[in-house]
Design an enzyme around this catalytic site. Structure first.
Site, PDB file in Angstrom:
ATOM      1  N   ASP A  30       0.748  -1.125  -0.090  1.00  0.00           N
ATOM      2  CA  ASP A  30      -0.052  -0.030   0.200  1.00  0.00           C
ATOM      3  C   ASP A  30       0.821   1.366   0.017  1.00  0.00           C
ATOM      4  O   ASP A  30       1.853   1.342   0.763  1.00  0.00           O
ATOM      5  CB  ASP A  30      -0.932   0.032   1.132  1.00  0.00           C
ATOM      6  CG  ASP A  30      -2.225   0.892   0.961  1.00  0.00           C
ATOM      7  OD1 ASP A  30      -3.294   0.143   0.645  1.00  0.00           O
ATOM      8  OD2 ASP A  30      -2.305   2.119   0.955  1.00  0.00           O
ATOM      9  N   CYS A 259     -20.355  -0.807  -3.968  1.00  0.00           N
ATOM     10  CA  CYS A 259     -20.396  -1.681  -5.155  1.00  0.00           C
ATOM     11  C   CYS A 259     -21.735  -1.309  -6.109  1.00  0.00           C
ATOM     12  O   CYS A 259     -21.410  -0.922  -7.099  1.00  0.00           O
ATOM     13  CB  CYS A 259     -20.276  -2.965  -4.825  1.00  0.00           C
ATOM     14  SG  CYS A 259     -18.677  -3.399  -4.184  1.00  0.00           S
TER      15      CYS A 259
HETATM   16  C1  UDX Z   1     -21.916  -6.720  -3.062  1.00  0.00           C
HETATM   17  C2  UDX Z   1     -22.128  -8.155  -3.885  1.00  0.00           C
HETATM   18  O1  UDX Z   1     -23.172  -9.058  -3.195  1.00  0.00           O
HETATM   19  C3  UDX Z   1     -20.951  -8.794  -3.873  1.00  0.00           C
HETATM   20  O2  UDX Z   1     -20.946 -10.078  -4.426  1.00  0.00           O
HETATM   21  C4  UDX Z   1     -19.728  -7.915  -4.561  1.00  0.00           C
HETATM   22  O3  UDX Z   1     -18.517  -8.571  -4.588  1.00  0.00           O
HETATM   23  C5  UDX Z   1     -19.765  -6.537  -4.014  1.00  0.00           C
HETATM   24  O4  UDX Z   1     -21.253  -5.982  -4.011  1.00  0.00           O
HETATM   25  P1  UDX Z   1     -21.840  -5.563  -0.767  1.00  0.00           P
HETATM   26  O5  UDX Z   1     -22.090  -4.473  -1.325  1.00  0.00           O
HETATM   27  O6  UDX Z   1     -21.025  -6.034   0.321  1.00  0.00           O
HETATM   28  O7  UDX Z   1     -21.679  -7.012  -2.057  1.00  0.00           O
HETATM   29  O8  UDX Z   1     -23.216  -5.806  -0.354  1.00  0.00           O
HETATM   30  P2  UDX Z   1     -24.808  -6.816  -0.719  1.00  0.00           P
HETATM   31  O9  UDX Z   1     -24.951  -7.729   0.820  1.00  0.00           O
HETATM   32  O10 UDX Z   1     -24.838  -7.222  -1.718  1.00  0.00           O
HETATM   33  O11 UDX Z   1     -25.830  -5.498  -0.255  1.00  0.00           O
HETATM   34  C6  UDX Z   1     -25.711  -4.440  -0.937  1.00  0.00           C
HETATM   35  C7  UDX Z   1     -26.873  -3.464  -0.683  1.00  0.00           C
HETATM   36  O12 UDX Z   1     -28.139  -4.192  -1.166  1.00  0.00           O
HETATM   37  C8  UDX Z   1     -27.196  -3.270   0.546  1.00  0.00           C
HETATM   38  O13 UDX Z   1     -27.690  -1.829   0.797  1.00  0.00           O
HETATM   39  C9  UDX Z   1     -28.271  -4.059   1.361  1.00  0.00           C
HETATM   40  O14 UDX Z   1     -28.950  -3.554   2.383  1.00  0.00           O
HETATM   41  C10 UDX Z   1     -29.031  -4.234   0.048  1.00  0.00           C
HETATM   42  N1  UDX Z   1     -29.901  -5.291  -0.088  1.00  0.00           N
HETATM   43  C11 UDX Z   1     -29.318  -6.652  -0.209  1.00  0.00           C
HETATM   44  C12 UDX Z   1     -31.592  -5.320   0.097  1.00  0.00           C
HETATM   45  O15 UDX Z   1     -31.833  -4.404  -0.169  1.00  0.00           O
HETATM   46  N2  UDX Z   1     -31.924  -6.384  -0.348  1.00  0.00           N
HETATM   47  C13 UDX Z   1     -31.644  -7.646  -0.202  1.00  0.00           C
HETATM   48  O16 UDX Z   1     -32.332  -8.527  -0.599  1.00  0.00           O
HETATM   49  C14 UDX Z   1     -29.914  -7.619  -0.348  1.00  0.00           C
END
Ligand code: UDX
Length: 428
Positions: A30, A259
């Site tokens: 880093d 993401c």
């Molecule tokens: C996501 C992808 O799941 C992962 O595979 C990728 O590598 C990075 O992006 P992350 O951003 O850590 O991961 O969170 P995730 O659990 O996917 O949730 C993303 C958002 O969707 C959150 O704000 C969560 O609250 C929301 N969400 C998730 C919903 O509103 N409903 C759901 O059913 C699932």
């Protein structure tokens, strides 16, 4: 195998640590010297369940080290992973300058054959550009460029990495396939080898599809509200079909995080550049924006004027089990309430330190229960499991008026109503 990971942020640190855990010798690089020293001292800059123990264990075992020197990392390692940030730009595209900068730095230090792997989430065709860049700054460099996207979720990153559904390896030549398979063989997961561009597309297409599922269920939730149906029953009924699946059909205030919002706009943008108008994803984004607004409308309809209303907020992280507040819908909602004059007290089990600078007007409280004190309403905005078992009955007594808005359908409506709350959730 000797591996280097350039970029010790979320993806880089977790990936490097898990590679060390399965027996590889990993050096994490880093350019932030303070961070390198912190990591050398066993201090982890992010909250991620299980990570701290694994870092300490693998550092002690001599398999994991940290450095600021790319030169040292390139000299020591056959495979070099690029895991630097790819932040969003105002026009929706991603800023690839960190990836380009690292490619140039790696280039000048390459002496023997090296495999350069893109782990950061990047638009399709980035791998080709990385290869061109390395060749431009070191025409004699003997390299292969690989795309190996990461699918980890924050909050369960270590588990996702140790037990992946699949490993995607996009290669530009067969020479890189053997070492890449060797790196992943201890993980006992299906390995899919593709061309470079397909691997890059798998990442954007997967994240966009998951976001699409969320927007789909959020749109159905609005129809449930209009028709008197219950979104939980609808999602269970849909999800029982194996072709659909129940995961990512949880309605709420919309998706956030570092993401989905970024990846969707980047995918729309790169599709446009390639001459394909991805209108479906534009609608996914629009539904996500509406979802936040529909929630705020419910709050306004109940409280009428927000000015000087005391609102207790539970949850600031973009989802449960993380301290990450990047593109958090909870933060957006709190900001809007502040604009409209509300007086906010907030609590989050892990994210208050990161939220404080973003919300200087908000009083952060040490205990969840305190958000109830003299409150006109409580808003639950993040799906933290521990909010299910709060002393809700006692909290209701501390409030001025018992309005409870559950933006994540986390609580049991009958139970909350039995406690005397005027309870509002989404689509049920
Ligand atoms: C996501 C992808 O799941 C992962 O595979 C990728 O590598 C990075 O992006 P992350 O951003 O850590 O991961 O969170 P995730 O659990 O996917 O949730 C993303 C958002 O969707 C959150 O704000 C969560 O609250 C929301 N969400 C998730 C919903 O509103 N409903 C759901 O059913 C699932």
């Amino acid at each position: 195998m000797n591996l280097a990971i350039v970029g010790s942020g979320y993806v880089g640190l977790v990936t490097g640590t898990c590679f060390a855990e399965v027996g590889h010798r990993v050096v994490c690089v880093d350019n932030d010297l303070k961070k390198v020293h912190q990591l050398q001292d066993g201090q982890i800059p992010i909250y991620e369940p299980g990570l701290e123990e694994l870092v300490k264990k693998n550092v002690a075992a001599g398999r994991l080290s940290f450095t600021a020197s790319i030169e040292h990392a390139v000299a020591e390692s056959l495979v070099i992973f690029i895991a630097v940030p790819t932040p969003p730009q105002p026009d929706g595209s991603v800023d690839l300058s960190f990836v380009e900068g690292v490619a140039r730095e790696i280039a000048v230090h390459i002496k023997d054959y090296r495999i350069v792997v893109d782990k950061s989430t990047v638009p399709v065709k980035t791998g080709e550009k990385v290869a061109q860049t390395i060749k431009r700054y070191n025409p004699g460099a003997d390299i292969d460029v690989v795309s190996n996207p990461e699918f980890l979720r924050e909050g369960s990153a270590v588990e996702d990495l140790m037990k992946p559904d699949r490993i995607v390896i996009g290669v530009s030549s067969d020479r890189a396939t053997g070492p890449m398979k060797e790196i992943y063989s201890p993980f006992n997961a299906p390995i899919m080898v593709t061309d470079l561009n397909s691997a890059e597309l798998i990442k954007h297409a997967s994240n966009s599809f998951l976001a699409l599922k969320i927007s789909y269920i959020n749109a159905v939730a609005a129809i449930c509200e209009a028709s008197g149906a219950n979104i939980e029953r609808v999602a269970d009924g849909m999800g029982a079909d194996k072709r659909i699946g129940r995961a990512f059909l949880n309605t709420g205030i919309g998706y956030g995080g570092s993401c989905f919002p970024k990846d969707l706009s980047a995918f729309i943008r790169i599709s446009d550049e390639l001459g394909c108008d991805f209108r479906l994803l534009k609608e996914v984004e629009a539904i996500n924006r509406d979802q936040k607004e529909r929630f705020l409308k419910k709050v306004r309809e109940s409280l009428w004027v927000l000015r000087h209303k005391k609102i207790g907020v539970l949850g600031l992280a973009f989802k449960g089990n993380t301290d990450d507040v990047r593109s958090s819908v909870a933060i957006d909602i709190v900001r809007q309430l502040i604009v409209e004059g509300a007086d906010i007290r907030a609590y989050d089990p892990k994210a208050m330190d990161k939220a404080r600078p973003l919300l200087p007007e908000v009083k952060m409280v040490a205990q969840a229960e305190e958000v109830a004190d003299s409150a006109d309403a409580i808003l639950l905005l993040t799906e933290w499991n521990e909010f299910k078992s709060l002393p809700w009955q006692a909290m209701k007594k501390r409030m001025l008026s018992p309005l409870l808005f559950d933006g994540r359908n986390l609580l049991n409506p009958e139970e909350m109503r039995a406690f005397g709350f005027t309870y509002t959730s989404i689509g049920r």
